[in-house]
Design a protein around this motif. Sequence first.
Motif, short mmCIF file in Angstrom:
data_model
loop_
_atom_site.label_atom_id
_atom_site.label_comp_id
_atom_site.label_asym_id
_atom_site.label_seq_id
_atom_site.Cartn_x
_atom_site.Cartn_y
_atom_site.Cartn_z
N THR A 303 0.83 -1.20 0.00
CA THR A 303 0.00 0.00 0.00
C THR A 303 0.86 1.25 0.00
O THR A 303 0.52 2.26 -0.66
CB THR A 303 -0.93 0.00 1.23
N TRP A 336 -17.23 11.32 2.11
CA TRP A 336 -16.05 10.63 1.63
C TRP A 336 -14.85 10.91 2.53
O TRP A 336 -14.04 10.01 2.80
CB TRP A 336 -15.72 11.05 0.18
N SER A 339 -15.32 8.72 5.59
CA SER A 339 -15.17 7.27 5.33
C SER A 339 -13.72 6.89 5.08
O SER A 339 -13.24 5.87 5.59
CB SER A 339 -16.04 6.86 4.14
N VAL A 340 -13.01 7.74 4.32
CA VAL A 340 -11.61 7.43 4.03
C VAL A 340 -10.77 7.51 5.31
O VAL A 340 -9.94 6.63 5.59
CB VAL A 340 -11.05 8.38 2.95
N ASP A 341 -10.97 8.57 6.10
CA ASP A 341 -10.20 8.70 7.34
C ASP A 341 -10.54 7.60 8.33
O ASP A 341 -9.65 7.08 9.04
CB ASP A 341 -10.45 10.07 7.98
N TYR A 343 -11.63 4.61 7.56
CA TYR A 343 -11.06 3.38 6.98
C TYR A 343 -9.57 3.28 7.31
O TYR A 343 -9.08 2.23 7.76
CB TYR A 343 -11.31 3.41 5.47
N LEU A 344 -8.84 4.39 7.13
CA LEU A 344 -7.41 4.39 7.41
C LEU A 344 -7.13 4.24 8.91
O LEU A 344 -6.23 3.50 9.31
CB LEU A 344 -6.78 5.68 6.89
N HIS A 392 -12.56 -2.31 9.22
CA HIS A 392 -11.72 -1.67 8.21
C HIS A 392 -12.18 -2.07 6.80
O HIS A 392 -12.28 -1.23 5.90
CB HIS A 392 -10.27 -2.08 8.46
N TYR A 396 -14.21 0.16 3.95
CA TYR A 396 -13.65 0.20 2.60
C TYR A 396 -14.73 -0.11 1.57
O TYR A 396 -14.82 0.52 0.51
CB TYR A 396 -12.50 -0.80 2.48
N SER A 398 -18.10 0.15 2.03
CA SER A 398 -19.13 1.20 2.16
C SER A 398 -20.23 1.06 1.11
O SER A 398 -21.00 0.11 1.14
CB SER A 398 -18.47 2.57 2.13
#
Length: 454
Positions: A303, A336, A339-341, A343-344, A392, A396, A398
């Motif tokens: 990644t 978004w 969700s991205v934060d 997820y990370l 997680h 991802y 979602s």
Amino acid sequence: MNMNSLKGEHVHKRNAVCILGTGDFGRSLGMRLIKAGYPVIFGSRNPKNSALLPGGAEVFTHADALKRSQIIFLAVHRENYDFLQPLCDLFDGKVLVDVSNNLKINQYRESNAAYLSQLVPKAIVVKGFNTVSAWALQSGNLDANSQVFVCGEDGEAKHLVMDIARSIGLTPLDQGSLLAANEVENYPLQLFPMWRLPFIITAGLTVLIYLYCLVTDVINPYVTKQVDDSYRIVVSIPNRVFPIVSLILLGLVYLPGVMAAFLQLYRGTKYKRFPNWLDRWMLCRKQLGLVALAFAFLHVFYTLIIPIRYSVRWKWMQYTIKESKKNQTAEYNQWWFWSVDLYLAMGIVGFGLFVLLGITSLPSVSNAVNWREFQFVQSKLGHVTLLLCTAHVFVYGSNRFLDISRYKWGLPLPYMLSLVIPCIVLVLKLILITPCVDSKITRIRDRSHGRRSE
């Protein structure tokens, strides 16, 4: 022989040690014993040919060497034991340490040590030192395992041999009577015995998931749209496979535990044997977890290289050019961002706990904590790790779960495959920690403890 007096002398002065056999192992063992302060006597068919023996050692015929020592190491192969029979009387009351190994597992009906005790009945036979190589003795254990398994019928003789092992920097482990000699002799011949099942499971999952991703990510676009995405087989597909296999393996670590708990509930006791397949599965959980952690590390590394990949930079550049030509930018999307934060963040924390699980499984660390602390990390934090890693993946996915256009040839998205086993484990664990079920398990275990104490 008075074993107590021999042990008493051993505390103040090193007793002479006889080694029958002048091969690589015999010479290496003699060198280590001499460095530890032991007088070493070699028994040889040809005493004059002693050029290769370590300096400071004496060499005699077999009979003369036996007369000079109460502790004898037999460093010859089983097929060469015949020379011992004429010397049988010289072994009377002496400790005879069998260091031999075979060429294959269970090569003979009885162990070499048991055969030796029949061949030389007047000797006190002890099995030991067969798990240490000549190279390990020469290199000072820096490049090999220093554990020495010892077994025999005479406790004092075993302690004497174990003292010798400690004095040359080895770690002796008492394995019991000579009945354990077969297992001790088979041990050096086994290739990763506790890792075979985890390796088979991991290899099978890796191949199946890779082929599945190859179909959805490369073959489908080529067949349906004539798009060549074959470059994905090197980085993109492996970076899908690693996290999927890692999460499945982590689920497999905790699945047998919850299955065992439900089996105890059904039986009403914990003092009935689990099925053999469940026993074997539970014994390899540590190895499954470590392989899962290795795959998680690979996922992290793959990644991290995403920004430097040419294909990714090219797509970003094309997107920027396209947006510039339209004279517009993407709209601000708070959902978004969240969700991205999220997820990370879940991935980072989950991976951190995953590393903690791996560290506490190391013997040097696990030996420094008590059982309750170890169980807390491996069980409580382990399930939290599984929950975070599963979440997680859910974050991802979602909105992708409901996007039918993403289902190539009607097949589920690859990452969805990783959710099946972890979700089963988490649901079963949730049932087990509910007050009514948890109290019943506690009663079963307490009742079992009570019966055993009675």
